[in-house]
Design an enzyme around this catalytic site. Structure first.
Site, PDB file in Angstrom:
ATOM      1  CB  SER A  35      24.390 -28.394   9.053  1.00  0.00           C
ATOM      2  OG  SER A  35      22.992 -28.172   9.039  1.00  0.00           O
ATOM      3  CG  ASN A  50      14.250 -36.000  11.246  1.00  0.00           C
ATOM      4  OD1 ASN A  50      15.050 -35.061  11.334  1.00  0.00           O
ATOM      5  ND2 ASN A  50      13.762 -36.623  12.303  1.00  0.00           N
ATOM      6  CB  THR A  55      54.482 -59.140 -12.536  1.00  0.00           C
ATOM      7  OG1 THR A  55      55.648 -59.913 -12.777  1.00  0.00           O
ATOM      8  CG2 THR A  55      53.506 -59.317 -13.707  1.00  0.00           C
ATOM      9  CB  SER A  90      61.883 -27.842  -7.056  1.00  0.00           C
ATOM     10  OG  SER A  90      62.683 -27.462  -5.965  1.00  0.00           O
ATOM     11  CD  GLU A 111      54.422 -36.177  -6.618  1.00  0.00           C
ATOM     12  OE1 GLU A 111      55.541 -36.660  -6.502  1.00  0.00           O
ATOM     13  OE2 GLU A 111      54.210 -34.951  -6.530  1.00  0.00           O
ATOM     14  CD  GLN A 169      23.998 -30.809  11.233  1.00  0.00           C
ATOM     15  OE1 GLN A 169      22.831 -30.503  11.236  1.00  0.00           O
ATOM     16  NE2 GLN A 169      24.891 -30.239  12.028  1.00  0.00           N
ATOM     17  CE  LYS A 186      22.917 -32.487   5.472  1.00  0.00           C
ATOM     18  NZ  LYS A 186      23.006 -33.480   6.567  1.00  0.00           N
TER      19      LYS A 186
HETATM   20  N1  ARG Z   1      20.762 -30.172   9.475  1.00  0.00           N
HETATM   21  C1  ARG Z   1      20.143 -31.422   9.767  1.00  0.00           C
HETATM   22  C2  ARG Z   1      20.918 -32.555   9.072  1.00  0.00           C
HETATM   23  O1  ARG Z   1      21.689 -32.243   8.267  1.00  0.00           O
HETATM   24  C3  ARG Z   1      18.737 -31.428   9.291  1.00  0.00           C
HETATM   25  C4  ARG Z   1      17.843 -32.369  10.013  1.00  0.00           C
HETATM   26  C5  ARG Z   1      17.619 -31.911  11.389  1.00  0.00           C
HETATM   27  N2  ARG Z   1      16.659 -32.686  12.035  1.00  0.00           N
HETATM   28  C6  ARG Z   1      16.456 -32.644  13.353  1.00  0.00           C
HETATM   29  N3  ARG Z   1      15.535 -33.400  13.831  1.00  0.00           N
HETATM   30  N4  ARG Z   1      17.203 -31.918  14.117  1.00  0.00           N
HETATM   31  O2  ARG Z   1      20.777 -33.718   9.340  1.00  0.00           O
END
Ligand code: ARG
Length: 461
Positions: free
Chosen positions: A22, A112, A157, A279, A292, A324, A327
């Protein structure tokens, strides 16, 4: 740096890494991860896991890292090495800076609770930034309204001409919508601002960490109440995305209004060149692309919201790697919302009105038919009968190619002998507006009061 190699005999498949890593997107949590780590080091010191000297050295190295990523936010992607995520990156760089001491920081912590904390810190900051942008977008709309008072606008309307409005009333409608969007974001922020640290992987840390002090240290309102919930739920992100989706829907509708109003068919407003595009083929074109995209990006923001809900819906407790996927939608929706709010402010700051076209449209389309019905009511005709009488008068006017107020009194009187010469005073645009001096209505005094209230609220007065 791999945080978990000991149990493994074989190296990770590069394709697995591509799926799993990630860092390419969560590098954006670098600052929050570092700030969270500094607070964790202080908590470990208070829990007597780290000595004061150890905590100081860790904190100093983390402060250097913080300065580095503040200066160059993309440093973690350039220096990715074998790091799978931002937490691995920070830990590797910390160990590189302070040696074995760096390996102590993860005591009692899991990625976590770490990632849930980092994302909450990030979301809190992003909400605050969006709130400021909502305020400036509102301010631009309020200034536009003030500048153009008392320009009229034809109200619709079903996209059929309905009744005259003040243009400022239209601006203030969106100011109100944005006000609620800000309230929703602010409300979400309260539930975002809870500290998961101390939850560890899922069951709570075994070290004697003062979680209340830790939460306060990071500016959170409270520590989370349940470690499973804190590490596994992402409703704070879902709720924030929900608020952003509603905001995006409002901006989309505003965009659509102005797209229509800026077309040659309406000709009500002209967008400034600086927020329009041309254009490649048709030299005469001036296209409302910014608007738009206000409309188009709403789909993307709503998609982020729905996507995260679907990602979470089947997950067993507690943490799963699916999380994950929280995000990218959150980052993207925040980025898009920010762009939309900022470009809206530019559009409003530079918008020009064609007052003559606005007035003609507000006068046309028999937008004073309701006034004639109200007039008949004032003469004792029941509204349902008045409605029917006016409907027939409108049909006559359409046949004659005239506005209702252009029909001679004699022809109006064919439909009801209650109509007298005083009717003329009821049928002008000014009278349509003036008769709506009710709080929340489009009467000039009501709109002035609403405008003044908005100016006070936004600190513009
Ligand atoms: N990159 C992970 C996430 O965004 C971090 C947590 C990873 N935890 C694990 N137990 N693999 O969620």
């Amino acid at each position: 740096m791999a945080l978990w190699g000991g149990r493994f005999k074989d190296a990770a498949d590069p394709l697995f890494r591509e799926v799993n890593d990630s860092l390419p997107f969560d590098y954006r949590l670098a600052r929050e991860d570092i700030v969270g780590s500094m607070a964790w080091a202080r908590a470990l010191e208070r829990a007597k896991v780290l000595t004061t000297d150890e905590r100081r050295r860790l904190e100093a190295a983390l402060a250097d890292l913080l300065a580095l990523v503040t200066d160059d936010p993309e440093e973690p992607i350039r220096d990715a090495g074998s790091d799978e995520d931002i937490h691995s990156w920070v830990e590797r760089r910390l160990i590189a800076a302070v040696g074995d001491l760096g390996k102590k920081l993860h005591t009692g912590r899991s990625r976590n609770d770490q990632v849930a904390t980092g994302l909450r810190l990030w979301t809190r900051g992003a909400i605050d930034a969006r709130l400021a942008e909502v305020r400036s977008a509102q301010a631009s709309l309020v200034r536009l309204a003030r500048r153009e008072q008392p320009a009229v606008l034809c109200g619709y309307t079903h996209l059929q001409r309905a009744q005259p409005l003040l243009f400022a009333h239209w601006c203030l409608a969106y100011v109100e919508m944005l006000e609620r969007d800000a309230a929703r974001l602010g409300d979400a922020r309260r539930r975002v601002n809870v500290c998961p640290l101390g939850s560890a992987a899922l069951a709570g840390t075994t070290f004697a960490v003062d979680r209340a002090a830790l939460a306060a240290d990071l500016g959170f309102d409270a520590p989370s109440a349940n470690s499973l919930d804190a590490t596994a739920d992402r409703d704070f992100a879902i709720e924030t995305l929900s608020a952003l989706s509603t905001l995006a829907v409002h901006l989309s509708r505003l965009g659509e209004d102005l797209i229509l109003y800026s077309s040659q068919e309406f000709g009500f407003v002209e967008l400034h060149d600086s927020v329009s595009s041309g254009s490649s083929l048709m030299p005469q074109k001036k296209n409302p692309d910014a608007l738009e995209l206000l409309r188009g990006k709403a789909g993307r923001v709503i998609g982020a919201h729905v996507g995260l809900m679907v990602a979470c819906k089947g997950l067993p407790l507690a943490y799963n790697k699916d999380l994950q996927e929280d995000k990218e939608p959150l980052f993207d929706a925040m980025d898009q919302a920010s762009l939309c709010l900022r470009i809206l402010a530019r559009v409003a700051d530079t918008l020009k009105l064609n007052r003559e076209r606005l007035l003609n449209a507000a006068r046309g389309g028999h937008t004073n038919a309701t006034e004639l019905a109200d007039y008949l009511v004032s003469k004792g005709v029941p509204f349902r009968d008045a409605h029917d009488i006016v409907g027939r008068a409108v049909r006559e006017a359409i046949g004659a190619g005239k506005r209702l107020d252009e029909l001679p009194l004699d022809s109006l009187r064919k439909f009801s002998d209650r109509i007298g010469p005083d009717v003329a005073g009821w049928l002008t645009v000014e009278s349509c507006l003036a008769r709506r001096e009710i709080p929340g209505g489009t009467g000039p005094r009501a709109v002035d009061a609403a405008l003044a209230a908005a100016e006070r609220r936004l600190g513009l007065a």
